[in-house]
Design a protein around this motif. Structure first.
Motif, PDB file in Angstrom:
ATOM      1  N   ILE A 253      34.799  30.000  23.989  1.00 31.88           N
ATOM      2  CA  ILE A 253      36.203  29.237  23.176  1.00 31.88           C
ATOM      3  C   ILE A 253      35.944  30.489  21.872  1.00 31.88           C
ATOM      4  O   ILE A 253      37.494  31.228  22.282  1.00 31.88           O
ATOM      5  CB  ILE A 253      36.126  28.159  22.945  1.00 31.88           C
ATOM      6  CG1 ILE A 253      35.764  27.365  24.015  1.00 31.88           C
ATOM      7  CG2 ILE A 253      37.290  27.411  22.213  1.00 31.88           C
ATOM      8  CD1 ILE A 253      35.780  25.481  23.651  1.00 31.88           C
ATOM      9  N   ARG A 254      35.622  30.527  21.047  1.00 30.58           N
ATOM     10  CA  ARG A 254      35.229  32.052  20.344  1.00 30.58           C
ATOM     11  C   ARG A 254      35.886  33.151  20.597  1.00 30.58           C
ATOM     12  O   ARG A 254      36.676  33.944  19.734  1.00 30.58           O
ATOM     13  CB  ARG A 254      34.416  31.466  18.839  1.00 30.58           C
ATOM     14  CG  ARG A 254      34.658  30.469  18.850  1.00 30.58           C
ATOM     15  CD  ARG A 254      33.039  30.326  17.297  1.00 30.58           C
ATOM     16  NE  ARG A 254      33.368  31.487  16.305  1.00 30.58           N
ATOM     17  CZ  ARG A 254      32.650  31.747  15.702  1.00 30.58           C
ATOM     18  NH1 ARG A 254      31.302  31.788  15.307  1.00 30.58           N
ATOM     19  NH2 ARG A 254      32.596  32.975  14.929  1.00 30.58           N
ATOM     20  N   SER A 255      35.426  33.184  21.758  1.00 35.75           N
ATOM     21  CA  SER A 255      35.229  34.793  21.656  1.00 35.75           C
ATOM     22  C   SER A 255      36.394  35.262  22.558  1.00 35.75           C
ATOM     23  O   SER A 255      37.823  36.132  22.794  1.00 35.75           O
ATOM     24  CB  SER A 255      34.312  35.424  23.137  1.00 35.75           C
ATOM     25  OG  SER A 255      34.501  36.481  23.846  1.00 35.75           O
ATOM     26  N   VAL A 256      37.593  34.418  23.113  1.00 32.05           N
ATOM     27  CA  VAL A 256      38.397  34.658  24.315  1.00 32.05           C
ATOM     28  C   VAL A 256      39.565  34.329  23.105  1.00 32.05           C
ATOM     29  O   VAL A 256      40.768  34.792  23.227  1.00 32.05           O
ATOM     30  CB  VAL A 256      38.674  32.894  25.354  1.00 32.05           C
ATOM     31  CG1 VAL A 256      40.158  33.127  25.599  1.00 32.05           C
ATOM     32  CG2 VAL A 256      37.709  33.185  26.648  1.00 32.05           C
ATOM     33  N   ASN A 257      39.717  33.222  22.113  1.00 34.79           N
ATOM     34  CA  ASN A 257      40.614  33.005  20.738  1.00 34.79           C
ATOM     35  C   ASN A 257      40.460  34.062  20.643  1.00 34.79           C
ATOM     36  O   ASN A 257      41.370  34.913  19.686  1.00 34.79           O
ATOM     37  CB  ASN A 257      39.936  32.141  19.701  1.00 34.79           C
ATOM     38  CG  ASN A 257      41.004  30.772  20.494  1.00 34.79           C
ATOM     39  OD1 ASN A 257      41.880  30.673  20.902  1.00 34.79           O
ATOM     40  ND2 ASN A 257      40.018  29.127  20.691  1.00 34.79           N
ATOM     41  N   TYR A 258      39.748  35.474  19.938  1.00 34.66           N
ATOM     42  CA  TYR A 258      39.280  36.729  19.471  1.00 34.66           C
ATOM     43  C   TYR A 258      39.966  37.423  20.047  1.00 34.66           C
ATOM     44  O   TYR A 258      40.976  38.255  19.223  1.00 34.66           O
ATOM     45  CB  TYR A 258      37.875  36.590  19.445  1.00 34.66           C
ATOM     46  CG  TYR A 258      37.875  37.616  19.004  1.00 34.66           C
ATOM     47  CD1 TYR A 258      37.639  38.193  16.290  1.00 34.66           C
ATOM     48  CD2 TYR A 258      37.910  39.091  18.987  1.00 34.66           C
ATOM     49  CE1 TYR A 258      37.624  39.569  16.580  1.00 34.66           C
ATOM     50  CE2 TYR A 258      37.514  40.237  18.114  1.00 34.66           C
ATOM     51  CZ  TYR A 258      37.933  40.273  16.722  1.00 34.66           C
ATOM     52  OH  TYR A 258      37.358  41.718  16.375  1.00 34.66           O
ATOM     53  N   THR A 259      39.802  37.545  21.381  1.00 39.14           N
ATOM     54  CA  THR A 259      41.038  38.652  22.048  1.00 39.14           C
ATOM     55  C   THR A 259      41.812  38.062  22.187  1.00 39.14           C
ATOM     56  O   THR A 259      42.808  39.031  21.996  1.00 39.14           O
ATOM     57  CB  THR A 259      40.190  38.108  23.638  1.00 39.14           C
ATOM     58  OG1 THR A 259      38.913  38.537  23.772  1.00 39.14           O
ATOM     59  CG2 THR A 259      40.899  39.463  24.409  1.00 39.14           C
TER      60      THR A 259
END
Length: 255
Positions: A5-11
């Motif tokens: 979730i953090r990774s997708v949000n960051y992108t």
């Protein structure tokens, strides 16, 4: 799931198209409204804006298409989603992580932006009495639920096609075709018209359409049957779309 979730949000936070989309949601509704509205800036209250914002939702539909497709298909298109799968994450976890992020961006953020102009007008000229507050809250809640339905449909398409561009194009075409069928049916904006339940967009336009009963006074009341049918049809569609998307994602061996 948390790290995904953090990774997708960051992108997403660094995606230019996503940032442009959010900026457009904040600014375009007010510009479009005043460009084609008979009311002046000084007489546009929050409730009057709400009563005349029927056609504004198309801006947010495009935003939902972009944000939901980006959340569920951007990483699949460039194959970087394989890093998550090869690092030991279960496919179901990868799928539901993107669905959670997709709902935050394409439903929560879109719904907030949809209501912002009402806040702008209320701060400037007061809420007014064009629409009863209880009816406004009920209609906004139902529009938010139908927005969930539309977002779930787009995320299903994006998950199956694994391409943001293709899912945006196909999703838009499918929504418009079904909506046109609903709108061209007899009494398209009459409460209880069964055809409007076939399309999320048609249902939103029905919920955003009001009968004027006086000068700048609108009847926005809803019957209990309409409320129940809208809630049930939306929840059924959301469940079906998410299950189909999950099955399609989990059963595919590699992206």
């Amino acid at each position: 799931m948390y790290n995904i979730i953090r990774s997708v949000n960051y992108t997403l936070r660094r995606d230019i198209l996503v940032l442009v989309t959010i900026f457009a949601m904040i600014t375009l509704p007010v510009i479009v409204l005043f460009a084609g509205n008979d009311y002046s800036v000084h007489e546009m209250t929050g409730s009057l804006y709400f009563a005349t914002m029927e056609d504004i939702y198309i801006v947010f539909l495009i935003a939902i298409l972009i944000l939901a497709s980006k959340c569920c298909a951007a990483d699949a298109a460039d194959k970087t989603i394989n890093y998550e799968l090869m690092s030991g994450h279960r496919r179901a976890s990868v799928y539901w992580s993107r669905i959670i992020v997709g709902f935050v961006w394409s439903v929560l953020i879109v719904s907030v932006c949809y209501m912002l102009p009402i806040g702008y007008m209320t701060l400037a000229n007061g809420l007014g009495n064009s629409v009863a507050i209880s009816d406004m809250v009920l209609r906004l809640s139902l529009i938010g639920l139908v927005t969930f339905r539309i977002a779930a449909f787009i995320m299903m398409i994006a998950t199956i096609l694994r391409s943001p561009g293709k899912s945006i194009a196909l999703g838009y075409i499918m929504i418009m075709v079904v909506s046109m069928f609903s709108m061209f049916s007899e009494d398209s904006f009459e409460e209880g018209n069964w055809a409007n339940y076939l399309s999320g967009l048609a249902k939103v336009l029905e919920l955003a359409n009001f009968k004027e009963v006086g000068e700048k006074i609108f009847d926005a009341s809803l019957s209990g049957t309409i409320v129940v049918c809208t809630v049930v049809s939306s929840l059924v569609c959301i469940t079906v779309y998410l299950v189909i998307g999950c099955v399609a994602f989990v059963r595919k061996d590699r992206d």
